[in-house]
Scaffold this active site. Sequence first.
Site, PDB file in Angstrom:
ATOM      1  N   CYS A   1      37.810  37.729  27.674  1.00 20.90           N
ATOM      2  CA  CYS A   1      37.798  39.187  27.500  1.00 20.90           C
ATOM      3  C   CYS A   1      38.955  39.578  26.592  1.00 20.90           C
ATOM      4  CB  CYS A   1      37.823  39.903  28.834  1.00 20.90           C
ATOM      5  SG  CYS A   1      38.827  39.116  30.101  1.00 20.90           S
ATOM      6  N   SER A   2      39.880  40.358  27.058  1.00 16.84           N
ATOM      7  CA  SER A   2      40.988  40.729  26.183  1.00 16.84           C
ATOM      8  C   SER A   2      42.249  40.931  27.003  1.00 16.84           C
ATOM      9  CB  SER A   2      40.651  41.980  25.371  1.00 16.84           C
ATOM     10  OG  SER A   2      40.243  43.019  26.228  1.00 16.84           O
ATOM     11  N   CYS A   3      42.490  40.038  27.959  1.00 13.74           N
ATOM     12  CA  CYS A   3      43.732  40.089  28.732  1.00 13.74           C
ATOM     13  C   CYS A   3      44.911  40.005  27.766  1.00 13.74           C
ATOM     14  CB  CYS A   3      43.804  38.932  29.727  1.00 13.74           C
ATOM     15  SG  CYS A   3      42.487  38.978  30.963  1.00 13.74           S
TER      16      CYS A   3
ATOM     17  N   CYS B   1      42.596  35.393  24.642  1.00 21.06           N
ATOM     18  CA  CYS B   1      41.886  35.510  25.912  1.00 21.06           C
ATOM     19  C   CYS B   1      40.435  35.245  25.556  1.00 21.06           C
ATOM     20  CB  CYS B   1      42.046  36.896  26.538  1.00 21.06           C
ATOM     21  SG  CYS B   1      41.111  37.043  28.081  1.00 21.06           S
TER      22      CYS B   1
END
Lengths: 131, 211
Positions: free
Chosen positions: B115-117, B112
């Site tokens: 962000c950190s999906c 991602c």
Amino acid sequence: MSIEPPRTSPHSTPPILPGQPYDMDGPVFAAPWEARALAMAVALHQRGLFTWTEWSTTLSMQIGAAEAGRDADRDDDATYYEHWLNALEQIVADKGASSCGELAGYRRAWDRAADRTAHGQPIELQPVDFA
Amino acid sequence: MSADVLGTHDDEPEHSELGRMDVRVRALETVLTQKGYIDPAALDVLIDTYQTKIGPRNGARVVARSWVDANFHDWLMTDATAAIDSLGYAGRQGEHMIAVENTPSRHNLVVCTLCSCYPWPVLGLPPTWYKSAPYRSRVVRDPRGVLADFGVTLGDDVDIRVWDSTAEVRYLVVPQRPDGTQHLTESELAELVTRDSMIGTGFASHPESTK
């Protein structure tokens, strides 16, 4: 001969409480905030803010109150960790570490911080968020 | 060397949004940190211990089922959201899942970039490196280099595809079934499916290496 109380090391995890989602290897979470809420309770316990028995009691009272107060016309399907967070906010206030008003102010600040932060950027609290 | 990056963040909102519970947890953590009751780094350590314990077992079961059940495999590849839901691992936030399959000529890698999906319902909590800026930026520029850091080397004839997750779409890599596993049961096969193999930074384990 005396019996030593169980030691709590940073890597030990507390016992699973009634109703807590878990499997063979430990607690199971549906979202990262749930793990963060659990870790906060463990950290505060390790620091001595409350005993694990006090925590367990606060949490079960929270769950019991939610169940007793459930209205037929209200769709109250709070999950285990929502009760957990309710209990955590309560015990933190009971122990004088924070208060409902203070927490409400910080929530508003985090909402404002999210609003002014472009998507993808880290959301950080700034003094302006408390204005 | 670069790879095609598939998936976009085009339909993301312009500003950030935090869920109601996320805001409450952040508020509590900030207050307690500022007053010295807790240390965010210590929380990270605690969460890491849970993360390794939670493990990506749901995803491993999905992959193992697709290895032994051709119908499920086809379903997973055409409608991963429904196929995964059928095993009871639906996301609470309604993320759309897409399964991408590794083959001898194609290797898939998930990131991602913004962000950190991450597909929590199938893979548990994301590993710390997944959220790190170096992984997020380098995977697009130099996927082979990143894979080498994870001990994964691929021939030049293997096409690498990088999939960029979003808040709406999450990817699950279906690793190649290891050779010599014809005799194993579905649950034995699930044991071979590592978290990293479902992100694309590893292969499924060989049976002898897990004994």
